[in-house]
Design a protein around this motif. Structure first.
Motif, PDB file in Angstrom:
ATOM      1  N   PRO A  44       0.832  -1.203   0.000  1.00  0.00           N
ATOM      2  CA  PRO A  44       0.000   0.000   0.000  1.00  0.00           C
ATOM      3  C   PRO A  44       0.870   1.258   0.000  1.00  0.00           C
ATOM      4  N   ALA A  45       0.423   2.272  -0.708  1.00  0.00           N
ATOM      5  CA  ALA A  45       1.145   3.544  -0.702  1.00  0.00           C
ATOM      6  C   ALA A  45       0.952   4.229   0.647  1.00  0.00           C
ATOM      7  N   SER A  48      -2.510   5.064   2.635  1.00  0.00           N
ATOM      8  CA  SER A  48      -3.573   4.151   2.221  1.00  0.00           C
ATOM      9  C   SER A  48      -4.397   3.689   3.416  1.00  0.00           C
ATOM     10  N   HIS A  49      -5.622   3.276   3.107  1.00  0.00           N
ATOM     11  CA  HIS A  49      -6.525   2.714   4.111  1.00  0.00           C
ATOM     12  C   HIS A  49      -6.665   1.224   3.827  1.00  0.00           C
ATOM     13  N   VAL A  50      -6.343   0.400   4.829  1.00  0.00           N
ATOM     14  CA  VAL A  50      -6.245  -1.048   4.651  1.00  0.00           C
ATOM     15  C   VAL A  50      -7.180  -1.750   5.630  1.00  0.00           C
ATOM     16  N   TYR A  68       3.941  -1.277   7.432  1.00  0.00           N
ATOM     17  CA  TYR A  68       3.474  -0.089   6.705  1.00  0.00           C
ATOM     18  C   TYR A  68       2.978   0.952   7.713  1.00  0.00           C
ATOM     19  N   CYS A  71       0.250   3.912   6.986  1.00  0.00           N
ATOM     20  CA  CYS A  71      -1.096   3.585   6.507  1.00  0.00           C
ATOM     21  C   CYS A  71      -2.060   3.494   7.683  1.00  0.00           C
ATOM     22  N   ASP A 116      -8.198   1.107   0.083  1.00  0.00           N
ATOM     23  CA  ASP A 116      -7.176   0.904  -0.942  1.00  0.00           C
ATOM     24  C   ASP A 116      -6.715  -0.551  -1.011  1.00  0.00           C
ATOM     25  N   ARG A 117      -6.716  -1.213   0.118  1.00  0.00           N
ATOM     26  CA  ARG A 117      -6.380  -2.630   0.192  1.00  0.00           C
ATOM     27  C   ARG A 117      -7.345  -3.305   1.163  1.00  0.00           C
ATOM     28  N   GLY A 145      -7.948  -0.193  -6.155  1.00  0.00           N
ATOM     29  CA  GLY A 145      -7.834  -0.979  -4.931  1.00  0.00           C
ATOM     30  C   GLY A 145      -7.626  -2.453  -5.209  1.00  0.00           C
ATOM     31  N   ARG A 215      -8.631   1.719 -12.179  1.00  0.00           N
ATOM     32  CA  ARG A 215      -8.756   3.117 -11.713  1.00  0.00           C
ATOM     33  C   ARG A 215      -9.815   3.861 -12.511  1.00  0.00           C
TER      34      ARG A 215
END
Length: 215
Positions: A44-45, A48-50, A68, A71, A116-117, A145, A215
């Protein structure tokens, strides 16, 4: 609020893991192979929200957050007993919620309409309507995602006695390997116009699939 079927499944999971949760992390590290492989592949960048679905004791979220740190992480599980362990382990660092993987509202639970993930580690083999859970997860993916799934496979590359013994042990905990996972993920990807990749790990011990939303 959970419906009747979900409440019954929640009760079953609570009964199964009320005591097992105390030793779950210690014992399952020898069986749940591929969890860390999945976490490594998330990529994840920053920012990001995981979300982890069927987060259990929170072990994977703890590992992922350390890997990460920039995130935001979230976890849901249908078992209040498992969440007791997760909340103690994760304190206030990660948002957790009791919810059914087959029917949850990310905005209601976490004020997030998309993620995002999203990942499910050895969870679909314990969810009765696992296909619905995968579709629900994909419905919560934002543009670009990714949904990552790892779980038990068919053990084809391992001795017959091993597969027989493992499946007998899994049945004691209401675990059923989902051998149609590759086909189901491919169909979901087609329906969404998404991309999918799939592989078997550790001589067929585990299976790993990723759906990537465009995307």
């Amino acid at each position: 609020m959970l419906d009747t079927a979900s409440e019954n499944h929640a009760d079953l999971m609570d009964k199964t893991y009320r005591n097992q949760r105390q030793i779950y992390d210690l014992t399952r590290k020898y069986f749940l192979l591929g969890r860390d492989h999945l976490i490594t592949e998330l990529h994840p960048a920053p920012g990001s929200h995981v979300l982890e679905i069927a987060c259990g004791t929170g072990r994977n979220l703890q590992v992922a957050q350390r890997r990460y740190p920039h995130c935001a992480f979230y976890g849901l599980d249908i078992s209040s007993e498992m969440l007791r362990s997760a909340r103690r382990k994760l304190a206030d660092h990660i948002q957790l919620a009791e919810a059914d993987a087959c029917g949850f509202d990310g905005h209601q639970l976490f004020r997030r309409r998309s993620f995002d993930r999203i990942f499910v580690s050895y969870g679909i083999s314990m969810i009765p309507d696992w296909e619905a859970a995968l579709r629900m997860a994909c419905a919560h993916l934002g543009p670009g995602g990714e949904l990552h799934v790892v779980d038990f496979s068919d053990q084809q590359g391992l001795p017959d006695w091993f597969g027989t013994a493992l499946n007998e042990w899994l049945r004691r905990f209401h675990v059923s390997p989902r051998l149609a996972l590759e086909r189901v993920l491919a169909q979901i990807a087609r329906d969404l116009g998404a991309n999918v990749r799939f592989s078997h790990l550790y001589r067929g011990y585990a299976q790993y699939g990723v759906v990537v939303k465009r995307r």
